[in-house]
Write a protein that holds these residues in place. Structure first.
Motif, PDB file in Angstrom:
ATOM      1  N   ALA A 126     -19.585  19.757   0.245  1.00  0.00           N
ATOM      2  CA  ALA A 126     -19.813  20.494  -0.738  1.00  0.00           C
ATOM      3  C   ALA A 126     -19.092  19.917  -2.074  1.00  0.00           C
ATOM      4  O   ALA A 126     -19.642  20.054  -3.215  1.00  0.00           O
ATOM      5  CB  ALA A 126     -19.032  21.992  -0.487  1.00  0.00           C
ATOM      6  N   LEU A 127     -17.799  19.346  -1.890  1.00  0.00           N
ATOM      7  CA  LEU A 127     -17.261  18.798  -3.102  1.00  0.00           C
ATOM      8  C   LEU A 127     -18.169  17.622  -3.562  1.00  0.00           C
ATOM      9  O   LEU A 127     -18.436  17.272  -5.061  1.00  0.00           O
ATOM     10  CB  LEU A 127     -15.939  18.266  -2.949  1.00  0.00           C
ATOM     11  CG  LEU A 127     -14.899  19.504  -2.780  1.00  0.00           C
ATOM     12  CD1 LEU A 127     -13.496  18.596  -2.296  1.00  0.00           C
ATOM     13  CD2 LEU A 127     -14.579  20.244  -4.080  1.00  0.00           C
ATOM     14  N   ASN A 128     -18.824  16.768  -2.801  1.00  0.00           N
ATOM     15  CA  ASN A 128     -19.574  15.735  -3.067  1.00  0.00           C
ATOM     16  C   ASN A 128     -20.954  16.039  -3.734  1.00  0.00           C
ATOM     17  O   ASN A 128     -21.199  15.571  -4.672  1.00  0.00           O
ATOM     18  CB  ASN A 128     -19.822  14.852  -1.941  1.00  0.00           C
ATOM     19  CG  ASN A 128     -18.626  14.001  -1.510  1.00  0.00           C
ATOM     20  OD1 ASN A 128     -17.789  13.971  -2.041  1.00  0.00           O
ATOM     21  ND2 ASN A 128     -18.874  13.655  -0.166  1.00  0.00           N
ATOM     22  N   ALA A 129     -21.430  17.149  -3.485  1.00  0.00           N
ATOM     23  CA  ALA A 129     -22.612  17.970  -3.795  1.00  0.00           C
ATOM     24  C   ALA A 129     -22.192  18.590  -5.107  1.00  0.00           C
ATOM     25  O   ALA A 129     -23.072  18.239  -6.362  1.00  0.00           O
ATOM     26  CB  ALA A 129     -23.093  19.002  -2.985  1.00  0.00           C
ATOM     27  N   ALA A 130     -21.402  19.112  -5.516  1.00  0.00           N
ATOM     28  CA  ALA A 130     -20.841  19.561  -6.665  1.00  0.00           C
ATOM     29  C   ALA A 130     -20.469  18.317  -7.816  1.00  0.00           C
ATOM     30  O   ALA A 130     -21.014  18.427  -8.805  1.00  0.00           O
ATOM     31  CB  ALA A 130     -19.563  20.482  -6.525  1.00  0.00           C
ATOM     32  N   SER A 131     -20.215  17.340  -7.309  1.00  0.00           N
ATOM     33  CA  SER A 131     -19.910  16.264  -7.933  1.00  0.00           C
ATOM     34  C   SER A 131     -21.175  15.496  -8.552  1.00  0.00           C
ATOM     35  O   SER A 131     -21.242  15.090  -9.891  1.00  0.00           O
ATOM     36  CB  SER A 131     -18.858  15.081  -7.401  1.00  0.00           C
ATOM     37  OG  SER A 131     -18.491  14.130  -7.859  1.00  0.00           O
ATOM     38  N   ASN A 132     -21.998  15.502  -7.690  1.00  0.00           N
ATOM     39  CA  ASN A 132     -23.227  15.044  -7.908  1.00  0.00           C
ATOM     40  C   ASN A 132     -23.886  15.774  -8.964  1.00  0.00           C
ATOM     41  O   ASN A 132     -24.672  15.303  -9.899  1.00  0.00           O
ATOM     42  CB  ASN A 132     -24.122  14.861  -6.881  1.00  0.00           C
ATOM     43  CG  ASN A 132     -23.583  13.719  -5.733  1.00  0.00           C
ATOM     44  OD1 ASN A 132     -22.794  12.726  -6.397  1.00  0.00           O
ATOM     45  ND2 ASN A 132     -23.910  13.684  -4.211  1.00  0.00           N
ATOM     46  N   VAL A 173     -22.782  17.775 -11.262  1.00  0.00           N
ATOM     47  CA  VAL A 173     -21.899  17.561 -12.369  1.00  0.00           C
ATOM     48  C   VAL A 173     -22.481  16.277 -13.170  1.00  0.00           C
ATOM     49  O   VAL A 173     -22.654  16.086 -14.528  1.00  0.00           O
ATOM     50  CB  VAL A 173     -20.493  17.719 -12.189  1.00  0.00           C
ATOM     51  CG1 VAL A 173     -19.885  17.342 -13.523  1.00  0.00           C
ATOM     52  CG2 VAL A 173     -20.190  18.963 -11.914  1.00  0.00           C
ATOM     53  N   GLU A 174     -22.592  15.299 -12.361  1.00  0.00           N
ATOM     54  CA  GLU A 174     -22.863  13.881 -12.926  1.00  0.00           C
ATOM     55  C   GLU A 174     -24.379  13.877 -13.179  1.00  0.00           C
ATOM     56  O   GLU A 174     -24.778  13.357 -14.399  1.00  0.00           O
ATOM     57  CB  GLU A 174     -22.807  12.875 -11.763  1.00  0.00           C
ATOM     58  CG  GLU A 174     -23.237  11.337 -12.206  1.00  0.00           C
ATOM     59  CD  GLU A 174     -22.823  10.441 -11.192  1.00  0.00           C
ATOM     60  OE1 GLU A 174     -23.305   9.415 -11.489  1.00  0.00           O
ATOM     61  OE2 GLU A 174     -22.496  10.951 -10.198  1.00  0.00           O
ATOM     62  N   ASN A 175     -25.448  14.720 -12.487  1.00  0.00           N
ATOM     63  CA  ASN A 175     -26.627  14.665 -12.943  1.00  0.00           C
ATOM     64  C   ASN A 175     -26.773  15.808 -14.395  1.00  0.00           C
ATOM     65  O   ASN A 175     -27.689  15.419 -15.141  1.00  0.00           O
ATOM     66  CB  ASN A 175     -27.521  15.655 -11.768  1.00  0.00           C
ATOM     67  CG  ASN A 175     -27.723  14.571 -10.511  1.00  0.00           C
ATOM     68  OD1 ASN A 175     -27.426  13.327 -10.690  1.00  0.00           O
ATOM     69  ND2 ASN A 175     -28.005  15.045  -9.502  1.00  0.00           N
ATOM     70  N   ALA A 176     -26.006  16.752 -14.385  1.00  0.00           N
ATOM     71  CA  ALA A 176     -25.949  17.497 -15.768  1.00  0.00           C
ATOM     72  C   ALA A 176     -25.532  16.621 -16.727  1.00  0.00           C
ATOM     73  O   ALA A 176     -26.283  16.644 -18.021  1.00  0.00           O
ATOM     74  CB  ALA A 176     -25.072  18.681 -15.314  1.00  0.00           C
ATOM     75  N   GLY A 177     -24.583  15.804 -16.471  1.00  0.00           N
ATOM     76  CA  GLY A 177     -24.232  14.750 -17.650  1.00  0.00           C
ATOM     77  C   GLY A 177     -25.361  13.903 -17.947  1.00  0.00           C
ATOM     78  O   GLY A 177     -25.273  13.522 -19.205  1.00  0.00           O
ATOM     79  N   ASN A 178     -25.809  13.434 -16.899  1.00  0.00           N
ATOM     80  CA  ASN A 178     -27.137  12.510 -17.376  1.00  0.00           C
ATOM     81  C   ASN A 178     -28.257  13.308 -18.221  1.00  0.00           C
ATOM     82  O   ASN A 178     -28.780  12.692 -19.093  1.00  0.00           O
ATOM     83  CB  ASN A 178     -27.556  11.926 -16.032  1.00  0.00           C
ATOM     84  CG  ASN A 178     -26.709  11.011 -15.354  1.00  0.00           C
ATOM     85  OD1 ASN A 178     -25.893  10.331 -15.900  1.00  0.00           O
ATOM     86  ND2 ASN A 178     -26.886  10.677 -14.302  1.00  0.00           N
TER      87      ASN A 178
END
Length: 84
Positions: A55-61, A63-68
């Motif tokens: 779940a943390l990895n998915a959330a991190s991904n 957030v990264e996608n939103a930043g991109n």
């Protein structure tokens, strides 16, 4: 009377010996149950940890996608301003 007392003591001694053997078996069985419970708890804990990590990895991904996406939107605005 002495024979009766001797027989009584012998019967009680055999009964006590049988009870002690059952106590040993019960203790061994209890140990097995406790060990299995420990294994179950450890497996459940490991599963919960793995799920939380996923779940943390998915959330991190996300957030990264939103930043991109924000970076891409900024680039699009800059391109639009340059090409206008």
């Amino acid at each position: 009377m002495n024979k009766t007392a001797i027989v009584t003591v012998a019967v009680l001694a055999l009964g006590l010996a049988a009870c002690n053997k059952n106590a040993d078996n019960n203790a061994a069985n209890e140990t097995v149950v406790e060990n299995n419970a420990d294994l179950d708890v450890n497996a459940a804990s490991n599963d919960a940890t793995a799920v939380a990590d996923d779940a943390l990895n998915a959330a991190s991904n996300s957030v990264e996608n939103a930043g991109n996406a924000v970076d891409n939107a900024g680039d699009a605005v800059a391109n639009a301003a340059t090409n206008s």
